[in-house]
Design a protein around this motif. Structure first.
Motif, PDB file in Angstrom:
ATOM      1  N   GLY A   1       0.796  -1.213   0.000  1.00 19.92           N
ATOM      2  CA  GLY A   1       0.000   0.000   0.000  1.00 19.92           C
ATOM      3  C   GLY A   1       0.829   1.264   0.000  1.00 19.92           C
ATOM      4  O   GLY A   1       0.311   2.357  -0.268  1.00 19.92           O
ATOM      5  N   GLU A   2       2.122   1.143   0.305  1.00 14.73           N
ATOM      6  CA  GLU A   2       3.015   2.295   0.293  1.00 14.73           C
ATOM      7  C   GLU A   2       3.680   2.432  -1.069  1.00 14.73           C
ATOM      8  O   GLU A   2       3.793   1.470  -1.838  1.00 14.73           O
ATOM      9  CB  GLU A   2       4.086   2.158   1.384  1.00 14.73           C
ATOM     10  N   TYR A   3       4.137   3.639  -1.355  1.00 14.08           N
ATOM     11  CA  TYR A   3       4.846   3.895  -2.609  1.00 14.08           C
ATOM     12  C   TYR A   3       6.080   2.989  -2.695  1.00 14.08           C
ATOM     13  O   TYR A   3       6.877   2.910  -1.766  1.00 14.08           O
ATOM     14  CB  TYR A   3       5.273   5.368  -2.658  1.00 14.08           C
ATOM     15  N   GLY A   4       6.214   2.283  -3.808  1.00 12.72           N
ATOM     16  CA  GLY A   4       7.365   1.395  -3.980  1.00 12.72           C
ATOM     17  C   GLY A   4       7.313   0.148  -3.130  1.00 12.72           C
ATOM     18  O   GLY A   4       8.366  -0.422  -2.808  1.00 12.72           O
ATOM     19  N   ALA A   5       6.137  -0.312  -2.762  1.00 12.52           N
ATOM     20  CA  ALA A   5       6.015  -1.490  -1.896  1.00 12.52           C
ATOM     21  C   ALA A   5       6.822  -2.663  -2.439  1.00 12.52           C
ATOM     22  O   ALA A   5       6.780  -2.973  -3.633  1.00 12.52           O
ATOM     23  CB  ALA A   5       4.549  -1.883  -1.769  1.00 12.52           C
ATOM     24  N   GLY A   6       7.571  -3.301  -1.553  1.00  9.23           N
ATOM     25  CA  GLY A   6       8.392  -4.440  -1.945  1.00  9.23           C
ATOM     26  C   GLY A   6       9.668  -4.504  -1.131  1.00  9.23           C
ATOM     27  O   GLY A   6       9.898  -3.691  -0.229  1.00  9.23           O
ATOM     28  N   THR A   7      10.512  -5.457  -1.448  1.00  8.37           N
ATOM     29  CA  THR A   7      11.741  -5.713  -0.695  1.00  8.37           C
ATOM     30  C   THR A   7      12.929  -5.022  -1.340  1.00  8.37           C
ATOM     31  O   THR A   7      13.040  -4.963  -2.566  1.00  8.37           O
ATOM     32  CB  THR A   7      11.999  -7.228  -0.605  1.00  8.37           C
TER      33      THR A   7
END
Length: 210
Positions: A97-103
């Motif tokens: 849900g956040e900008y750039g979600a991911g690892t």
């Protein structure tokens, strides 16, 4: 880039009560040479983020295929918003849900030395060279070493600008060609893969640990 605070765009895109990314309140890095970092970001599309310290921030480019150590490879680099210097230490999971979600993992890091000169062979300040659309620099990292260059290319009809990233030198001097598969690459700091970082830092409910 923003006309106000250099991190205005970066901060506007993020909710710092939900993301573990740094807000960017610290001062200069304190190193004698400017730093660089290359992070692998497993977002909606996995890519490499190439960042150079310039005037107190990390100037940043998204490089889909990652930097190459082979001079014949031209890697597309798309400029993104300036990031805070603390971001060079960031490794973890950006919540859904956040900008750039991911690892994110730190794939390589180190310092760099500006190499751009004018026609009279006088050094050009790095920020000025970026504004003019071409920079040459020497990377001193764990995986990337030697001369590289970024040159601005503007597309037509309002297309987004790109900065092809190339390794300078002779093809025969390159130690390897290309960059590793992001899924198999390991952190320069911890030796962990993207999957291992995600498994450790993402709890059962799917949100990122703080």
């Amino acid at each position: 880039m923003s006309r106000g605070h250099p991190l205005e765009t970066y901060r506007r895109k993020r909710h710092f009560d939900r993301t573990t990314e740094p807000r960017g309140d610290a001062g200069p890095s304190g190193t004698t040479a400017p730093c660089f970092v290359v992070q692998i970001h497993d977002a909606s599309t996995p890519h490499f983020d190439f960042r150079l310290e310039v005037d107190g921030v990390l100037r940043s480019w998204s490089v889909p295929k990652g930097p190459s150590t082979h001079p014949e490879d031209k890697r597309l680099a798309m400029p993104t918003e300036d990031h805070p210097l603390e971001y060079r230490d960031f490794e973890g999971v950006i919540a859904e849900g956040e900008y750039g979600a991911g690892t994110v993992i730190v794939w390589d890091e180190g310092t760099y030395r500006p190499l751009t000169h004018d026609k009279r062979n006088r050094p050009v300040p790095f920020a000025d060279a970026l504004a003019a659309g071409h920079v040459s620099f020497h990377l001193d990292g764990g995986k990337l070493r030697g001369g590289f260059a970024l040159t601005r290319f503007r597309g037509g009809d309002g297309e987004r600008e790109s900065w092809p990233l190339v390794k300078e030198g002779r093809a025969g001097s390159a130690r390897q060609r290309g960059t590793p598969d992001p899924a198999r690459a390991r952190s320069a700091r911890t030796g962990r893969t993207l999957r291992q970082v995600a498994a450790k830092e993402r709890p059962a409910d799917g949100s990122a640990r703080r």
